[in-house]
Structures are given as C-alpha cells and as structure tokens.
Design an enzyme around this catalytic site. Structure first.
Site, short mmCIF file in Angstrom:
data_model
loop_
_atom_site.label_atom_id
_atom_site.label_comp_id
_atom_site.label_asym_id
_atom_site.label_seq_id
_atom_site.Cartn_x
_atom_site.Cartn_y
_atom_site.Cartn_z
N SER A 282 94.90 -45.57 7.16
CA SER A 282 94.55 -46.99 7.28
C SER A 282 95.54 -47.82 6.47
O SER A 282 96.75 -47.70 6.70
CB SER A 282 93.10 -47.18 6.82
OG SER A 282 92.68 -48.49 7.02
N HIS B 151 94.46 -47.34 11.63
CA HIS B 151 93.73 -48.59 11.83
C HIS B 151 94.72 -49.74 11.99
O HIS B 151 95.62 -49.90 11.18
CB HIS B 151 92.83 -48.90 10.63
CG HIS B 151 91.68 -47.96 10.51
ND1 HIS B 151 91.01 -47.76 9.34
CD2 HIS B 151 91.06 -47.16 11.42
CE1 HIS B 151 90.04 -46.88 9.52
NE2 HIS B 151 90.05 -46.49 10.78
N ASP C 116 86.33 -44.39 6.49
CA ASP C 116 86.43 -43.78 7.82
C ASP C 116 87.13 -42.43 7.66
O ASP C 116 88.04 -42.30 6.85
CB ASP C 116 87.21 -44.71 8.75
CG ASP C 116 87.10 -44.29 10.21
OD1 ASP C 116 86.18 -43.50 10.53
OD2 ASP C 116 87.93 -44.73 11.02
#
Lengths: 220, 298
Positions: free
Chosen positions: A37, A64, A157
């Site tokens: 991310s 992401h 996540d």
C-alpha cells in the site's frame, strides 16, 4: 540501540533459517502474491527490477491505488523490469515469469484453474482491490505452493489473507517493519499470524531469486 | 466406489498428512458448492452454476460464517427449507455495487460518439441489463435529458433480484455518495448543476420523478431468460466478469440477438468480446471504453 541490535540478530536468524529451509525442503513453489500500500511505488520499483529474466514464478500484486488511477505504474515498472509487467485481465491464464498487477477499482481473484477473475464487489478493508481477497483466493488455488508477501503500507489489509496462506501450508513473508517506509501493514500482518520470514526488501529480492533458482535446479 | 487415491496409497490407510487433509477439505468443499448450486437451481430456478467460481465461493463462505453454520451442506439444507435464508443468500449472489457515472470517461464517450447516432432515430430503446440499484440507469437518463432526446427513449432496466430492483425503482440513494457522484457527473461532461436532479432529505437523496417516467424496471435473468425486444443500445457493465466463459458467451449471444442492426453494446472497462464466439459480429467504436457496434454483415 538495543532494539536495533535485536532486529539485526533476528534478521540473521531468519536468513539462516531461510537458507536452511530452502535447502531442506524440496517444495516447489508455483506463485508469489504481494500486497503493498503506502510506499509501494518505491518498494516495487526496487524489488521487481531485481528479478531476473528467467524468474520462474508468476508474481501477482495488489497495490492500493486511487480508483481513478491509470496504468502509469504498470508502464513504469514494465520499462524498468526484465520481466513482463502487466495488468491482470479477467479470465487470463497465469503464466510463470510474469508480473501481474491488479487494476484500480476492481478486486483481483485467483481461480482454482489458475486464471484470474475480477469483481466490483464492496471494498474490503476500505480497499478495492483488496489484498485479503487476492491472498485468500490464491491460497485456495495454490495451497502449499504459494508464497505470500506483505510489504510497506498504512492499514491492515492483507493480514487475514496472509493467515490463510499460512493455514493452507504456504509460506508467509513480511517486510521488516524497520525497513518499511510505512510500518503499520507489516506490523498488522505480524500480529495476525506466525510468519516464516521477516526480511528487508533487499533480502526479499535475494530470497525470491534463490527460490526461483531452486526450482529450475529441481527441474533438471 | 471412487475414493481419493491418497487414502489407500502406501498400504497405510490412516496415514493422512496435514497437507492432504487440506486438499481433501478443498475437494469436499467444491463438491458441496456444486451440490448447493444444483439444489438452488432445482428448487428455485436461479442458475449460478456457471458463475466464476472464486467469487461465488467467497460469498458462500462469507454467508456461512455470518450465519454461524459449520458446513456448506448445512447451507444446502437451509436453502431448501428456510425461504428467508435463501433470500439472504440470493442477495449475496447478486452484484449490488454500483455508482452514478461510474467511469466518467465512458459517459463522456457515450455523449460524444453514441448519442449523435441515437439522435437520428425517431424512437430509441435502451436496455440496462443487470441494473442493480439503478445508479447507472439514472446516470444514463440524465445524459439523455441533457441531450434533449429522453422523451423519445424507452429504457428497460432489468435485474434478477427483486430486492435491488425495488430499490432502483425508488431511486433513493445515501447522501454520503453524492459528492463523489457530482465529481463523476462533471467529469462526464455534465451540463447542469447535479443537485437539480435530486432532492435531499435527512441522510438520503431522492431522484426527481421526472427522470423516472420512461424507465421500465423489470425482472429479467440473463442466465435463464431470453430476448424481449429489439434494442438500439444495450448497457451491461461489470456483470460479465462474474460469469465463466460459457455463460459469458451465452449472454453476449443474447445481446447480439436483442440488438437491432447497427445497435450498440457497452461493457465494463475490464470486459471484452475478445474471447467470445460473437467477437467477429461486433466492431469497436470506442475501444478503450468497450463500446461496440453490431455489424450489419460479417
């Protein structure tokens, strides 16, 4: 100071273990999944170009991104890497030696017949694509033949997905939080599951290469 | 009798390692899923057997965990005997995520490339296949209105799920999404103030009644139902990704048969006709937006 020393020792231990494991276990891995991310652009720009042309595993990545992002990151990485870097297309067969990135605003899933599926389902952990979705489905498809890697990022996540990979007999790797640009995602992953290796980005690169070589060696 | 070979290998019947247990569990789970989908089809006529597997499996396992069930076989029993449970599962299986002016560049292309052609027809039929809660239908209507041709349009908005269809009919959406929709609307080449199309109340907005007048919301199942009219334009975005190749092909065939000569077909940005048998029956109009046109001859 003490912390830094501890980390150093821990790293050493893990590298030793890593060497031992790859020598002892004759397991042949078939795919690598990576979740990343915040800080991912730099991390991937470092990691992926270090993989050689004959790298024998498919690398499947959820990074992401803003939903409206274009394919800039794919082009950038493709220019820098000796491997082919592309967006994963729906129903596409997963091929070795290729790096696949999830498209912005779609979840990326791995089918048991080793093809990709895409969905526009609700965000998971506020993210679409979600690392958990990729990791959980890849764990079902590849079982013990899968390596899951969590890199730098600012949320949690991927920690459930990494746990699934571990439960399925696969290998769990997390970037050393001290080495990560943003450490919350690696820390969340470490808290959720007993991972196999905690490595710096540099070590992950050499680790992946040793696995790849291990495979071609076994194939002979 | 077909039992997993591994059970009988090496002369020791009980020698099952952890790894083979994982494989056996996975195999059993896949069998249970097939049985569940068969049961649903036989009992209710909804056919999910050709949905892409990974996604449907995720939905099933999610429902299993939410309902505190131990196995998929238990779900099968419940699906047959408990209608309320089945309705929940049905909602899980339908694709309910949508937004207004999703992919603004698509609507921009629609306005520039397709509307001028539609404008030449006296009467225009448009089918939104798999409309879910209707956000994309109202986006389309706004566009048609601004281009001055809405009065000549008949829009069929269909979905297999009655619950989402009812929501689409109501046209009430959470106010928290409006900021994003407004940005999308502007990027899509919107000509008015977006707020002129809805009325805000409490934490919701309701779409203006005048936008609804030429929309027919109807129950239609892409998997099991057939052609119901001759369309100038069909929109089916981000539905085919949920289907396997066999079903994708069937549905594209259904669209082909439902389109008039030179009619348009719009798919989602990651969908394509490339692998379909019908690929050669369509030409690209705006390639990057997945806007196709039925060829008059091929």
């Amino acid at each position: 100071m003490v912390d830094a020393l501890k980390t150093l020792l821990r790293r050493k231990k893990y590298i030793e273990r890593s060497l031992n494991t790859s020598l002892k276990e004759k397991r042949v891995y078939q795919a690598v999944v990576i979740g990343v991310s915040a800080g991912g652009f730099a991390a991937l720009s470092f990691l992926l170009p270090s993989l050689p042309e004959d790298f024998s595993l498919p690398v499947i990545i959820v990074q992401h991104l803003h939903p409206a992002s274009g394919s800039y990151i794919v082009q950038h990485l493709n220019n820098k890497c000796s491997l082919i870097v592309k967006q994963a297309d729906e129903k596409e067969s997963i091929k070795p030696g290729t790096v696949y990135l999830a498209s912005p605003n779609y979840h990326l899933l791995v089918e048991e017949d080793r093809t990709f599926s895409l969905t526009v389902d609700n965000r998971v952990n506020y993210a679409r694509p979600s690392i958990d979705v990729l990791f959980e489905t890849a764990a079902r498809a590849y079982g013990e033949k899968l390596i899951g890697i969590i890199l730098t990022g600012s949320n949690n996540d991927g920690s459930k997905g990494l746990k699934r990979i571990k439960e399925g007999g696969g290998l769990a790797v997390v970037q050393d939080p001290l080495d990560a640009e943003v450490d919350s995602m690696p820390r969340a992953a470490l808290a959720a599951t007993a991972v196999d290796f905690i490595l710096s980005l540099e070590q992950i690169a050499s680790f992946l290469m040793s696995l790849s070589k291990g495979k071609s060696y076994e194939n002979k | 009798m077909a039992l997993p070979v591994s059970l009988f290998q090496g002369g020791s019947k009980l020698d099952i390692t952890d790894e083979s247990t994982i494989d056996v569990n996975r195999e059993n789970q896949n069998i249970e899923i097939r049985l569940l989908l068969d049961a649903i089809y036989l009992k209710y006529g909804y056919d999910f057997r050709n949905y892409a597997k990974a996604s449907i499996k995720r939905r099933i396992l999610h429902r299993m965990a939410m309902s505190g069930l131990q196995s998929i076989s238990e779900m099968q029993h419940l699906s047959l005997y408990d209608l309320d449970f089945f309705k929940k599962l049905l909602l899980d299986f339908s694709i309910n995520v949508t937004e207004m002016f999703r992919d603004p560049s698509f609507y921009y292309s629609l306005r520039r490339e397709i509307i001028p052609v539609l404008r030449t027809y006296p009467y225009i039929k448009i089918w939104h296949a798999g409309c879910a809660t209707g956000e994309e239908v109202y986006s389309m209507v706004i566009l048609l209105k601004e281009e001055g041709i809405y009065d000549r349009c008949q829009i069929y908005a269909t979905d297999f799920n009655q619950v989402v269809l009812q929501k689409a009919k109501e046209g009430i959406f959470p106010i928290e999404n409006i900021k994003e929709y407004t940005i999308n609307y502007q990027k899509a080449g919107g000509k008015e103030s977006f707020s002129s199309y809805y009325t805000a109340k409490y934490d919701s907005v309701i779409i203006n009644q005048s936008l609804k007048k030429n929309i027919l919301f109807a129950d239609h199942n892409l998997v099991t139902d057939g052609v119901f009219g001759e369309m100038n334009l069909i929109l089916c975005r981000n539905v085919l990704i949920y289907f396997d190749k066999i079903l994708q092909n069937r549905v594209i065939g259904l669209f082909y048969d439902s389109l008039c000569r030179n009619g348009f077909l719009c798919l989602g940005s990651k969908e394509s006709l490339m692998f379909s048998e019908y690929g050669r029956c369509f030409e690209d109009i705006v390639k990057e937006e997945k806007i196709y046109r039925k060829k008059s001859k091929y």
